[in-house]
Design an enzyme around this catalytic site. Structure first.
Site, PDB file in Angstrom:
ATOM      1  N   LYS A  16     -22.123  -0.296 -15.081  1.00  0.00           N
ATOM      2  CA  LYS A  16     -21.132   0.766 -14.887  1.00  0.00           C
ATOM      3  C   LYS A  16     -21.673   2.093 -15.382  1.00  0.00           C
ATOM      4  CE  LYS A  16     -18.567  -0.906 -13.294  1.00  0.00           C
ATOM      5  NZ  LYS A  16     -18.813  -1.202 -11.876  1.00  0.00           N
ATOM      6  N   GLU A  18     -22.174  -6.064 -17.153  1.00  0.00           N
ATOM      7  CA  GLU A  18     -21.351  -5.211 -16.294  1.00  0.00           C
ATOM      8  C   GLU A  18     -21.177  -3.825 -16.913  1.00  0.00           C
ATOM      9  OE1 GLU A  18     -18.685  -3.524 -13.520  1.00  0.00           O
ATOM     10  OE2 GLU A  18     -20.322  -4.981 -13.413  1.00  0.00           O
ATOM     11  N   LYS A  24     -19.640   2.105  -1.196  1.00  0.00           N
ATOM     12  CA  LYS A  24     -18.600   1.204  -1.696  1.00  0.00           C
ATOM     13  C   LYS A  24     -18.821  -0.229  -1.229  1.00  0.00           C
ATOM     14  CE  LYS A  24     -14.883   0.095  -3.861  1.00  0.00           C
ATOM     15  NZ  LYS A  24     -14.939   0.037  -5.328  1.00  0.00           N
ATOM     16  N   HIS A  31     -37.650 -10.957 -29.286  1.00  0.00           N
ATOM     17  CA  HIS A  31     -38.668 -11.477 -28.369  1.00  0.00           C
ATOM     18  C   HIS A  31     -39.238 -10.366 -27.481  1.00  0.00           C
ATOM     19  CE1 HIS A  31     -37.904 -15.553 -29.650  1.00  0.00           C
ATOM     20  NE2 HIS A  31     -36.606 -15.343 -29.482  1.00  0.00           N
ATOM     21  N   TRP A  89      -1.689  -2.966   3.029  1.00  0.00           N
ATOM     22  CA  TRP A  89      -2.927  -3.603   2.567  1.00  0.00           C
ATOM     23  C   TRP A  89      -2.551  -5.058   2.367  1.00  0.00           C
ATOM     24  CZ3 TRP A  89      -8.010  -2.156   1.217  1.00  0.00           C
ATOM     25  CH2 TRP A  89      -8.716  -3.048   0.403  1.00  0.00           C
ATOM     26  N   ASN A 137       6.090  -2.626  -1.261  1.00  0.00           N
ATOM     27  CA  ASN A 137       4.811  -2.711  -1.962  1.00  0.00           C
ATOM     28  C   ASN A 137       4.970  -3.701  -3.099  1.00  0.00           C
ATOM     29  OD1 ASN A 137       3.563  -0.829  -0.395  1.00  0.00           O
ATOM     30  ND2 ASN A 137       3.529   0.793  -1.919  1.00  0.00           N
ATOM     31  N   GLY A 138       3.952  -4.536  -3.341  1.00  0.00           N
ATOM     32  CA  GLY A 138       4.020  -5.480  -4.445  1.00  0.00           C
ATOM     33  C   GLY A 138       4.025  -6.912  -3.959  1.00  0.00           C
ATOM     34  N   ARG A 141      -5.454   5.601   0.304  1.00  0.00           N
ATOM     35  CA  ARG A 141      -5.191   4.374  -0.446  1.00  0.00           C
ATOM     36  C   ARG A 141      -5.787   3.138   0.241  1.00  0.00           C
ATOM     37  NH1 ARG A 141      -0.334   4.927  -3.776  1.00  0.00           N
ATOM     38  NH2 ARG A 141       0.183   2.769  -3.319  1.00  0.00           N
ATOM     39  N   CYS A 189       0.819  -1.201   0.000  1.00  0.00           N
ATOM     40  CA  CYS A 189       0.000   0.000   0.000  1.00  0.00           C
ATOM     41  C   CYS A 189       0.854   1.252   0.000  1.00  0.00           C
ATOM     42  CB  CYS A 189      -1.056   0.038   1.072  1.00  0.00           C
ATOM     43  SG  CYS A 189      -2.355   1.066   0.418  1.00  0.00           S
ATOM     44  N   GLU A 247     -24.732   3.383 -13.055  1.00  0.00           N
ATOM     45  CA  GLU A 247     -24.455   3.765 -11.673  1.00  0.00           C
ATOM     46  C   GLU A 247     -23.711   5.088 -11.550  1.00  0.00           C
ATOM     47  OE1 GLU A 247     -22.105   0.940  -9.433  1.00  0.00           O
ATOM     48  OE2 GLU A 247     -20.803   0.527 -11.126  1.00  0.00           O
TER      49      GLU A 247
END
Length: 607
Positions: A484, A480, A602, A503, A74, A100-101, A27, A2, A487
């Site tokens: 998107k 999807e 969220k 139909h 994170w 990070n990673g 973040r 993070c 929303e």
């Protein structure tokens, strides 16, 4: 992964590190910590939870020193806990690392180090780095870090501090962002500009395969062979709010652009040559062979990933798959047996309906596998098996990178089951994995077409009704895409299986009605083209999206966008990108708050 911050200079580092970490709170994180060179040694303070917990420790036991590194974590490897928090050190606490990673080959490195007598206390891949540097250290921390990095595979941004050389701070970037801040008699490292913007606006932005050696008096940039790099500093002119978004106008756009990295992080540790490996998931061959049917249960965007997952698993593994929206699952009295695998999908791992479905499945004796983005979440804790998506924190309410990394997780799972059951040839698995590893580069190419989507968005900004159509996996993808758009733009949008138009839905197609037609499935291309002709005959205005080379679609559609060619099974991981960009730019054109759409949250933690 993070947030990273580091300091070396003439001032006390504790306050600078903590304030820098606060600037990175946007973040998302589950723990925090710092390591400071103080009184002749490295002192580490770290704790699970919010930064306030760490601050409480530091108030009681402050750490004084002018060189230090800090991190907000994170979780990826190992649940959120004090011991799994960063910074990590070697056994003697003489080398400290923030990272990070993901280190893809951390398991063989860890086994090698254990064989040499090193003892590990955490579940993380990062602790391996600290021990590896210690093992390679021969009086030169820069050389030791360089040697360690050459043995590591994966994505990483590193900050390293050594007790024996406290006048140096070493940073390395490989596929994980890292910047160097330049000050007067002081210098900084950070994973993002906001952490240091209070102190300097002059930065070096490291490229992959570059290292920085910081002292209080200056910064030296090198490649991984030690060759010096000369570069002009970049002057940051953004304000803090813009800096938090990496220079992007909105978090959603930033997260759309983070998808190449998220794809790599999610798939790379799980691909070993021509095979899928899921070492931390616990799905043994015996368990896989015992599965007779699968149920995928999720809400919203996660359920749309499940529609793709259903097709992927059925095509590859030849096991029947049902999909359910989690809010309906418990109330339809589902048929669950001991040979049923229930797959629950949740970005946050806290979605109330999905969690309730998980508990019901377990109550009835099913084995449960979770696909989630959050280690230590309720879903991750309560499931029997977990595939963690490596999307990283997602701030915008509208999900983008979390959705596409769910797709990557389903591809990996489907291939793993097929590999175990031998339902497809090994050559097909190898071909598919090779194609998957090309997806990040292909996504980058699609992101380069953002201006076209911005132009198309202008044509849609005044509309109040819009339709998406597609067949097969294209239908799963447009469901999807439609969500998107609705929303964040507030346009009434519906997705239909293209073959169903006649139909009833054709009654709604009138002159000027916008229709977005996805036609990436080679076996169904001609049929989808016929559906485009149907809506055009009734006055629709069509945006067609197809694979490169299918020029026939341009003869029928009003506007055409091409995506790079890949295997038909993998196209949803590419077609999602232009649909996300379209939704984003339509929302901007309509003047909406892209990151915080009305009436939405969220994480939905109530039924």
């Amino acid at each position: 992964m993070c947030g990273i911050v580091g300091y070396i200079g003439h001032r006390d580092s504790q306050g600078i590190l903590v304030e820098g970490l606060k600037k990175l709170e946007y973040r998302g994180y589950d723990s925090a910590g710092i390591a400071v060179y103080s009184d002749g040694g490295l002192v580490v303070r770290k704790a699970k939870g919010r930064l306030a917990v760490l601050e409480g420790q530091l108030c009681e036991q402050p750490v004084v020193g002018s060189a230090g590194i800090g991190h907000t974590r994170w979780a990826t490897h190992g649940k959120p806990s004090d011991v799994n928090s960063h910074p990590h050190t070697d056994e003697k606490q003489q080398i400290s690392v923030v990272h990070n990673g993901i280190i893809e080959n951390y398991i063989p490195l860890k086994e090698e180090l254990i064989a040499k007598g090193y003892k590990f206390v955490s579940d993380t891949d990062t602790e391996v780095i600290a021990h590896l540097i210690s093992d390679l250290y021969e009086g030169d921390i820069v050389a030791a870090v360089r040697a360690a990095v050459k043995r590591m595979r994966g994505a990483f941004g590193l900050g390293v501090l050594a007790e024996a050389e406290p006048d140096k701070l070493v940073a390395v970037r490989m596929h994980s962002p890292l910047i160097i801040g330049l000050g007067q008699n002081e210098n900084f490292i950070a994973s993002d500009i906001p952490a240091i913007l209070e102190h300097t606006r002059d930065v070096y932005i490291l490229n992959d395969g570059e290292m920085a050696i910081l002292t209080k008096d200056g910064v030296t940039l090198t490649d991984l062979e030690g060759g010096e790099i000369s570069r002009e500093a970049y002057r940051v002119e953004w304000d803090l709010e813009t800096a938090e978004k990496g220079g992007y106008e909105h978090f959603m756009l930033k997260e759309i652009n983070e998808q190449p990295r998220a794809y790599r992080d999610t798939m790379s540790p799980r691909i070993d040559g021509s095979r899928v490996v899921l070492p931390d998931v616990g799905l043994t061959e015996d368990i896989v062979r015992s599965i007779r049917r699968i149920q995928i249960v999720a809400c919203g965007t996660a359920s749309h990933a499940g529609l793709v997952g259903k097709s992927v698993i059925e095509q590859l593994a030849r096991i029947p798959v049902e999909t359910d929206v989690a809010s309906e699952y418990r109330y339809r009295d589902p048929i669950i047996t001991s040979d049923t695998l229930v797959i629950v999908v949740s970005q946050s791992g806290e979605t109330a309906d999905t969690l309730a479905a998980l508990r019901e499945a377990k109550r009835q004796g099913a084995r449960v596998l979770a696909i989630t983005n959050v280690v230590g979440s309720s879903v991750a804790r309560e499931a029997d098996h977990v595939i963690l998506t490596m999307a990283g924190p997602e701030i915008a309410v509208a999900s983008t990178k979390a959705y596409t990394t769910m797709l990557i997780a389903f591809y990996l799972l489907g291939l793993y089951i097929a590999q175990t059951l031998e339902t497809v040839p090994a050559s097909f698995i190898e071909e598919t994995l090779d194609a998957m590893q090309k997806l990040p580069e292909q996504v980058e190419a699609l992101l380069g077409k953002a201006d076209l989507m911005k132009k198309v968005a202008q044509q849609f900004k005044q509309t109040e009704n819009l339709f998406f159509i597609g067949r097969g996996l294209d239908y799963a993808a447009v469901v999807e895409g439609s969500l998107k758009l609705k929303e964040i733009s507030y346009i009434h949008s519906e997705a239909y299986a293209a073959g169903e138009l006649k139909h009833g839905t054709l009654a709604l197609i009138t002159e000027g009605t916008p229709v977005i037609a996805l036609a990436t499935q080679e076996a169904l291309f001609e049929k989808t083209l016929s559906n485009i002709v149907e809506v055009k005959a009734r006055g629709a205005k069509v945006l067609g999206i197809a694979n490169e080379g299918h020029t026939e679609i341009a003869k029928e559609a009003d506007e055409t966008l091409y995506i790079p060619r890949t295997l038909p099974l993998l196209t949803p991981a590419l077609s999602a990108i232009p649909l996300q960009l379209l939704a984003y730019h339509v929302s901007v054109a309509r003047g909406n708050d892209v990151d915080k759409p009305r009436n939405l949250a969220k994480s939905v933690t109530v039924e």
